[in-house]
Structures are given as structure tokens and as C-alpha cells.
Design a protein around this motif. Sequence first.
Motif, short mmCIF file in Angstrom:
data_model
loop_
_atom_site.label_atom_id
_atom_site.label_comp_id
_atom_site.label_asym_id
_atom_site.label_seq_id
_atom_site.Cartn_x
_atom_site.Cartn_y
_atom_site.Cartn_z
N ARG A 1 172.08 132.69 -23.18
CA ARG A 1 171.11 133.76 -22.97
C ARG A 1 169.96 133.67 -23.98
O ARG A 1 168.79 133.71 -23.61
CB ARG A 1 171.84 135.11 -23.09
N ASP A 2 170.31 133.53 -25.28
CA ASP A 2 169.26 133.44 -26.30
C ASP A 2 168.38 132.22 -26.08
O ASP A 2 167.16 132.28 -26.23
CB ASP A 2 169.87 133.37 -27.71
N LEU A 3 169.04 131.10 -25.73
CA LEU A 3 168.28 129.87 -25.59
C LEU A 3 167.26 129.98 -24.47
O LEU A 3 166.11 129.54 -24.60
CB LEU A 3 169.23 128.69 -25.32
N ILE A 4 167.66 130.56 -23.35
CA ILE A 4 166.75 130.66 -22.21
C ILE A 4 165.69 131.72 -22.46
O ILE A 4 164.52 131.53 -22.17
CB ILE A 4 167.54 131.01 -20.92
N ASN A 5 166.10 132.84 -23.03
CA ASN A 5 165.16 133.95 -23.19
C ASN A 5 164.23 133.79 -24.38
O ASN A 5 163.05 134.13 -24.29
CB ASN A 5 165.92 135.28 -23.30
N THR A 6 164.76 133.27 -25.49
CA THR A 6 163.92 133.12 -26.68
C THR A 6 164.14 131.77 -27.34
O THR A 6 164.70 131.70 -28.43
CB THR A 6 164.22 134.23 -27.71
N PRO A 7 163.73 130.69 -26.68
CA PRO A 7 163.87 129.36 -27.29
C PRO A 7 163.05 129.31 -28.57
O PRO A 7 161.98 129.92 -28.64
CB PRO A 7 163.32 128.42 -26.22
N ARG A 8 163.53 128.58 -29.60
CA ARG A 8 162.78 128.53 -30.86
C ARG A 8 162.31 127.13 -31.22
O ARG A 8 161.37 126.98 -31.99
CB ARG A 8 163.65 129.09 -32.01
N HIS A 9 162.98 126.08 -30.72
CA HIS A 9 162.49 124.73 -31.03
C HIS A 9 161.35 124.37 -30.07
O HIS A 9 161.46 124.62 -28.88
CB HIS A 9 163.61 123.71 -30.92
N PRO A 10 160.26 123.78 -30.59
CA PRO A 10 159.13 123.46 -29.70
C PRO A 10 159.54 122.59 -28.51
O PRO A 10 158.94 122.70 -27.44
CB PRO A 10 158.16 122.69 -30.63
N SER B 1 154.14 135.07 -27.27
CA SER B 1 153.57 135.86 -26.18
C SER B 1 152.17 136.32 -26.55
O SER B 1 151.29 136.41 -25.72
CB SER B 1 154.48 137.04 -25.82
N ALA B 2 151.92 136.55 -27.86
CA ALA B 2 150.58 136.92 -28.28
C ALA B 2 149.62 135.76 -28.03
O ALA B 2 148.51 135.95 -27.55
CB ALA B 2 150.57 137.30 -29.77
N ALA B 3 150.08 134.54 -28.32
CA ALA B 3 149.23 133.37 -28.13
C ALA B 3 148.92 133.14 -26.66
O ALA B 3 147.87 132.63 -26.31
CB ALA B 3 149.90 132.14 -28.73
N ALA B 4 149.87 133.53 -25.81
CA ALA B 4 149.70 133.27 -24.37
C ALA B 4 148.67 134.20 -23.74
O ALA B 4 148.12 133.90 -22.69
CB ALA B 4 151.05 133.41 -23.66
N GLN B 5 148.43 135.34 -24.39
CA GLN B 5 147.50 136.31 -23.80
C GLN B 5 146.08 135.75 -23.72
O GLN B 5 145.64 135.07 -24.62
CB GLN B 5 147.46 137.60 -24.64
N ARG C 1 156.38 129.77 -36.54
CA ARG C 1 155.35 129.85 -35.50
C ARG C 1 155.93 129.94 -34.08
O ARG C 1 155.19 129.94 -33.12
CB ARG C 1 154.43 128.62 -35.57
N THR C 2 157.27 129.93 -33.96
CA THR C 2 157.84 129.94 -32.60
C THR C 2 158.57 131.24 -32.30
O THR C 2 159.31 131.32 -31.33
CB THR C 2 158.83 128.77 -32.39
N ALA C 3 158.39 132.25 -33.15
CA ALA C 3 159.03 133.53 -32.85
C ALA C 3 158.44 134.06 -31.54
O ALA C 3 157.26 133.87 -31.27
CB ALA C 3 158.78 134.50 -33.98
N PRO C 4 159.26 134.72 -30.70
CA PRO C 4 158.81 135.15 -29.38
C PRO C 4 157.55 136.02 -29.44
O PRO C 4 156.66 135.85 -28.62
CB PRO C 4 159.99 135.95 -28.83
N GLU C 5 157.44 136.91 -30.45
CA GLU C 5 156.26 137.79 -30.54
C GLU C 5 155.00 136.94 -30.65
O GLU C 5 154.02 137.16 -29.96
CB GLU C 5 156.31 138.71 -31.76
N LEU C 6 155.09 135.91 -31.51
CA LEU C 6 153.93 135.07 -31.75
C LEU C 6 153.52 134.34 -30.48
O LEU C 6 152.36 134.21 -30.16
CB LEU C 6 154.25 134.04 -32.83
#
Lengths: 337, 283
Positions: free
Chosen positions: B190-199, B279-283, B272-277
Motif C-alpha cells: 500500500r505504501d509503495l503504490i500510494n507514496t513511493p519514495r525512490h525516484p 504533488s506541489a511540483a506537479a501543480q 525531495r521525494t516526499a509526497p507533499e513536495l
Amino acid sequence: MSDATPLMTVKGLTKHFPIKGGMLGRTVSRVHAVDGISFDVLRDETLGVVGESGCGKSTTARLLMHLIAPDAGEIIFDGRRVGSRDMTMASYRSQVQMVFQDSYSSLNPRLTIQDSVAFGPQVHGVRRRDALQRTHDLLDRVGLDPARFAARYPHELSGGQLQRVNIARALAVRPRLIILDEAVSALDKSVEAQVLNLLADLKKEFGLAYVFISHDLNVVRYISDRVLVMYLGRVAELGRAEDVYAAPQHPYSAALLSSMPTGDPDRRVEKAALQGDPPNPIDLPGGCRFHTRCPLVGTMCRGTEPELARIARDHDVACHARIPGSGHRPESKERAA
Amino acid sequence: MRAVMRLNPEDRSKMGGRIVAGGQDVTRMSRRRLNRFRGAEAAMIFQEPLLALDPVYTIGMQIVETIRVHERISRADAWARALDLFERVQIPSPERRLNAYPHELSGGMRQRAMIALALACWPQLLLADEPTTALDASVQIQVLLLLRQLQRDLGLSIIFVTHDIGAAVEVADRIAVMYAGRIVEEASARDLINTPRHPYTIGLLKSRTHDAMVKEHKLDTIPGAPPDLANLPEGCAFAPRCYLAQDACRRGVPDLQQLEGGRTVRCRRIDRTAPELRSAAAQ
Ligand SMILES: Nc1ncnc2c1ncn2[C@@H]1O[C@H](COP(=O)(O)OP(=O)(O)OP(=O)(O)O)[C@@H](O)[C@H]1O
Ligand SMILES: [Mg+2]
């Protein structure tokens, strides 16, 4: 010729492979690999073809390319019957090209990349100098720097690079239709996405149509405008990709699509919609060939093979249960009555 | 995978580190101990069942022989267990099929027969190397559901190796992502799919055709191609393809970092791969 006419029309295409047996080598039975299929390929479209292993996808591709001769049926290309004086085999062959799954064995190991790509145009009468110029432009276009790659041999390239070469080679004769048989299936996932993007760009740039054959239902959904679902050598369903994936009408398409992993850990697949393996195309069941695995099977399905019928705009299905007025009743209901 | 079973020839492969299974280090096992480990404690299934099955014996005989190599048990009892196994892997007409030769079975059935053979001595660990890759979608899902059920019923641990994230999500509780021979990220499915952290994981998930439903929308891709394993770059093997790579990434392999929720990532740029960062970059 108006643009509304299909680029290609396939009518009743059939190929049965004989199986020889016994000491006399007589034909003891036949593999019904492709069994009377009809469909159009529209201009500028990508037609996806899906179905289980052995349902006849590659045989269809080889028939479309005329790599094998059909037992029956015909192909109309650009309004003209293939093999007639208006559309000779040679002219057809330069307009339809193919890319296979096995990127390495599709290339001659003793030819350099540029000689492989330039070969087709030269066969079709282009001078060597012009063919090489065209080759370099195309290599550049598919993302292979000609200065680095033109003089190399196939074994020096990776699978993704080889498939780019095969695409360049198909493009070199300026075709209008490219048949891709599992063309991205052997690639690393990260490379597969690159090649899919490349195919989309080339299609727009050269005004191509694709017949895209794959067992990967996700990839077919992504790339196709329309989808053709095959089952044991027949067309089960044909319609716009959005429609077929959102609301498949043939019970086989429905079962096949529900077998796709969701990729979502919170919505895993709970039950397999189909049991067992697809039946053998040698001993075909009578009537509808899906009736042995079908949840909607009715008495008439055991006796009569359904024809492909239009049930909605741009949507054709070969299933008694979906054809209004066919007289079909599911057996589960018949028993209850 | 082969290393866990010690299938690689001893004189040609160098093995470092430790592989611990059930409290025992596999790299230090004696040959006799190793034979017991293979089969009785850990068993393996493959993409191509014909590699695991002997063409000249019936499947039933192969299962019986496998059981009798590891246990003192009568032929009749071993046959009864083979039948039980065939029922568990849901092979129709199991009695008749036990007497079949491998080539007489369809692809999906062979896969089930190979699983039955692997389970013959009730191993605790099943290593599955791309076991569904060559199968049709309709048969693949049957085998995935079967593995899930056997895992529950028998309390098995399964290591399932695949290049298909979709298949992994169907069977796995935890997923470890490998790149160029190293685990680069490990987390619950679940974590891997929802919030992957490795580029690399992020790129892999973004390039999936799954989400790219909008026509004319280009797939996000990872540039370049996987590296040649004989010729790995110095430093992080993914750095040449990574959108976050810095000079530091090209010096030395990054350490595994522990994150909350028992997950680990081998990357220097996870700030730099935290989910908040992202999704902000994607906006
Ligand atoms: N040259 C041949 N001689 C005899 N049988 C053949 C020949 N070529 C194909 N077949 C049979 O025809 C059927 C259809 O084969 P085909 O290769 O078209 O299937 P497919 O849909 O492409 O399958 P896959 O998904 O595995 O590639 C199969 O049963 C196959 O064994
Ligand atoms: Mg094929």
C-alpha cells in the motif's frame, strides 16, 4: 476516394493449419487458427487486437501481411482488392509493414543497422544514396544518433534500441499501415513507455494507421482508438476502446477485462472470472465457441454460431445474448422457469 | 533468488553477506543440510514449468519421489499426499492428471502441477520466479489467486519475483523494488503504490499505462535504459537516469535509509521525494 472509406477492409479471412498424422502423413485434423474474420482498419486509427494465447492474433497479422496465404477471404486496401491489377502485391507490400516481438531475430545479424533499414527502400527502387539519407533521417527520428548507430551490428544494441531500428525499418518504405505484433512486450517497462510515446508521435507525423496486437490489456487500452477482441479464431467484439473497456458486451471480453490486475492494493481482484485454460482450436466446441466457459450460455448457443452484429454505434458483438430478438435465454433462467 | 537456494555454481559465483532463513544462515550450510533446506524448507517455482518438471515421468511419480527423498513415508501415503496437493492447487480430475506426463497438460495446468511439486514437502518458504509472466491474463489471475490462497491456508511465506507491478500488488503484503541488482526501496504494498519514495519507483509507477487513460496524453517516462550489470556506474546505479541526481549521487552507493512505517529507501535525495513536495511540483 473520400476519407470516410476505411484504409483496409478484411472480409471472411480464414486460415486452417492441417495437422498431419499417421504413417501416410495424411491430414488428421485442422487447427482453426483464424476462422472467418471481418473488420475494417480506419484511416489514422490504432486498432488494438487482444485475446488469449493461441486465439489467432499472430496468424491474423501474418495473413494481413500476406506472409501466409489465406484459405478464404479477401483484403481490400484503399478501396482496391489486394492481388488485383489495381493493387498489386508489390504495391501493397510497400504500404503495409510489420514489427515483431523478437527485435533481434527480425534483423539480419550480418547487416549493419543502416543496411537493414535501407534494404526495403532499395528493393522498392530507391537509389542507395537516397535510401541511406532516408535511413539516417529515420534513425535520428526514432532517437538513435546515426553517427553512433548506423554502422553498428544488431548484437551491439539493447532490446529497446533494436526495436527502434525495427520501427525505422518499417517506416523506411513509407507505409500507411504498420502491424505491431507484441512489439513492446519484450521490453523493460521503463523502455516500453518510451517506445509507446515514440509510436504515438510517429503516427501523427506520418499519418499512419496501426494494428496493435498485444496480450497486455493496459497497453492496448492506452494506445488504441478501437479494440478487437478475438476468441479462438473469431471476432468476439469490436468497438471504441473507451466503450469496450468501460462496458464490455461480450461475456468473454467482460471476463478477460476483469482478469486485469487493478494495480491498487485496496481493490485486489477477488475472483477469477474464467476457469481453466482456453480450449484448443483443434477440437472446437460446436455452436458458439465460447459456450463451454460462458456464464450466459443458453440452448441456442450450443447449436448456432453467432455472427458479429451491430448493437450500438461503432460497437459490434458476436453473442446471442446481446442481439435483441435472437431468442436467447440463459439456461440458468430456463431451469428456473 | 537463485542465491537463496544456492543454485549458482560454487566455483563460479562469489557470494557475500548472509542469507538467514528460519534462524539459519544458508550461506554456511553443509551440503546435507542444504539438501534438506531445498525442498523441505524452501522450494522454488519458475516461469517455465517444463524446466522444473521431468518430461519422462508422470507428475504423480515426480511428486511421490520428491516426498520420499526427504521423508520416510510409504509410497501409498506419498501418493495420497500428491492427490491432496493436486486438489489444493485446483487441478480438475486430479486422479487422472497425476498420471499425466508434463507435455500432456495445458500451460495453466502445468503451472499448477509445478506448484504442487514445490509444495510436496510442505516448505515454509516458496520462491516464485516470474511464475505468471508467460500466462494469459485470464490464467494469470487464477494462479495469483491460488498463490494467495495457499499462502493463507498453509501459512507459507512467498517471495514473488516479477517485472509486473500489477501482479505483485495482487499477491504481496510487502514489495521490494530492485534496480541493477540492489534493493532500492522496500515498503508495504500500500505504501509503495500510494507514496513511493525512490525516484526509480516513482518513475516506474508514473510510466504505467494504467493511469494514462486520457487519449493524447503522453506517458511519463524514465530516460535512458537499464545499465549493463557488468558495467555498473560508480555511485547510485540509477543516478544517470534520475531527475534528482546530484554530484554526490555519483560517489559511492547510497545507504539504506529507514523511514517511518518500517520502510527503507536507498537514496540520498528522499528529502525531495516526499509526497507533499511531489504533488506541489506537479501543480
Ligand atoms: N504454422 C502453423 N502450423 C500449425 N499450427 C499453427 C501454425 N501457426 C499457428 N498455429 C496454431 O494456430 C493457433 C493460433 O496461433 P497464433 O500464433 O495466431 O496465436 P496468437 O493469438 O498469436 O497467440 P500468442 O498470444 O501466444 O502469440 C494456435 O493454436 C497455433 O498453435
Ligand atoms: Mg502471437
